[in-house]
Design a protein around this motif. Sequence first.
Motif, mmCIF file in Angstrom:
data_model
loop_
_atom_site.group_PDB
_atom_site.id
_atom_site.type_symbol
_atom_site.label_atom_id
_atom_site.label_comp_id
_atom_site.label_asym_id
_atom_site.label_seq_id
_atom_site.Cartn_x
_atom_site.Cartn_y
_atom_site.Cartn_z
ATOM 1 N N ASN A 181 22.742 -6.226 -35.404
ATOM 2 C CA ASN A 181 21.547 -6.466 -34.584
ATOM 3 C C ASN A 181 20.321 -5.775 -35.174
ATOM 4 O O ASN A 181 19.232 -6.352 -35.242
ATOM 5 C CB ASN A 181 21.804 -5.951 -33.162
ATOM 6 C CG ASN A 181 20.649 -6.233 -32.206
ATOM 7 O OD1 ASN A 181 20.566 -7.290 -31.607
ATOM 8 N ND2 ASN A 181 19.753 -5.264 -32.058
ATOM 9 N N MET A 184 18.784 -7.517 -38.047
ATOM 10 C CA MET A 184 17.940 -8.614 -37.585
ATOM 11 C C MET A 184 16.599 -8.096 -37.063
ATOM 12 O O MET A 184 15.543 -8.674 -37.352
ATOM 13 C CB MET A 184 18.647 -9.410 -36.486
ATOM 14 C CG MET A 184 19.771 -10.279 -36.970
ATOM 15 S SD MET A 184 20.271 -11.444 -35.676
ATOM 16 C CE MET A 184 21.683 -12.210 -36.483
ATOM 17 N N GLY A 187 14.465 -7.256 -39.953
ATOM 18 C CA GLY A 187 14.017 -8.452 -40.646
ATOM 19 C C GLY A 187 12.910 -9.171 -39.903
ATOM 20 O O GLY A 187 11.921 -9.622 -40.510
ATOM 21 N N VAL A 188 13.046 -9.280 -38.589
ATOM 22 C CA VAL A 188 12.001 -9.918 -37.778
ATOM 23 C C VAL A 188 10.715 -9.105 -37.858
ATOM 24 O O VAL A 188 9.611 -9.661 -37.996
ATOM 25 C CB VAL A 188 12.468 -10.085 -36.325
ATOM 26 C CG1 VAL A 188 11.312 -10.538 -35.438
ATOM 27 C CG2 VAL A 188 13.614 -11.092 -36.242
ATOM 28 N N ASN A 220 9.398 -15.693 -31.385
ATOM 29 C CA ASN A 220 10.466 -14.703 -31.217
ATOM 30 C C ASN A 220 10.012 -13.600 -30.274
ATOM 31 O O ASN A 220 8.821 -13.461 -29.975
ATOM 32 C CB ASN A 220 10.887 -14.118 -32.577
ATOM 33 C CG ASN A 220 9.750 -13.408 -33.283
ATOM 34 O OD1 ASN A 220 9.412 -12.266 -32.968
ATOM 35 N ND2 ASN A 220 9.111 -14.091 -34.243
#
Length: 302
Positions: A181, A184, A187-188, A220
């Motif tokens: 998690n 991610m 990365g976002v 997002n």
Amino acid sequence: MNPTMSEIKLSKVVVYGLGAMGRPMARNLHDHGILIGVKNRTEGKRQAMINELNLEEFEDDESMLSQADCVLTCVSADDDLKAVIADILDLMSPGSVVIDCSTVSPNTARSVADDLASKGISFIDAPVSGGVEGAKKGSLSIMVGADREQYKRAANVFAAIGSQITHMGRVGQGQATKAVNQVMVAGVAQAVCSALAMAEKCNLDLKKAIEVFSAGAAGNWFLDNRGSTMVNDEFNVGFKLNLLHKDLKICQETVAELGGQLPLIDDSIMEYAKLMEMDHGDEDISALIRLKRHLLSPELDD
């Protein structure tokens, strides 16, 4: 017929760790009628929460913990969790459960579980995602590593603090899920901070741009909740970047144990370390845009 262990739900919870996440989780557990006490290494925070929630004043830790069937821990790092477990190990009753909502390594989770098992105490690793906002709303996503029977026993506790509760497997698998998690999340953050720094450089109307991005494939949570704050240079709103740096070190170790390497993790660790050196460690992870702006405008003086 006597109920099975999984049918006897946990109902007397002590929260150990009253930071930004622990305090709202304690409030939600209190609202559900299952919080009996709190503990924190900073006495002032503990007393303030006792006063706020009108909790019982126990004579000492032993009298409180011996009455609890569950201690929910929420601390900052592996060594903190180990210290907490050492502190409570001999004070809890056999048959009770520790639920850890911290983010630590899978190896630490398994090691702590072994220490507790030697005293007849079960352990559930249950790291959370959703930030302070999710903790306040009781809408956290909870990644659970536990024996299935213990997972079922904790249903009331999880229902009080989260809306997405998923049993990922044995002890350690919750933390492994949280590590993925956090990759991610990093990365976002990389993508959104880079893109908005570019949008600024293109002299776009940022309010309109964020609305456009949010409505399409680029939409997002991070953009919705941090887009407008970061372009206004407001970096005191959420998850501290020094904590993500700590989490990414866990991710890096986990990937190394798998025999691989992910440049996204390594690059993010390096960049967040640089921000920490610049005294931005207590800012939200969206402060990464500071470095992205510099890449697009090297003349900026950070």
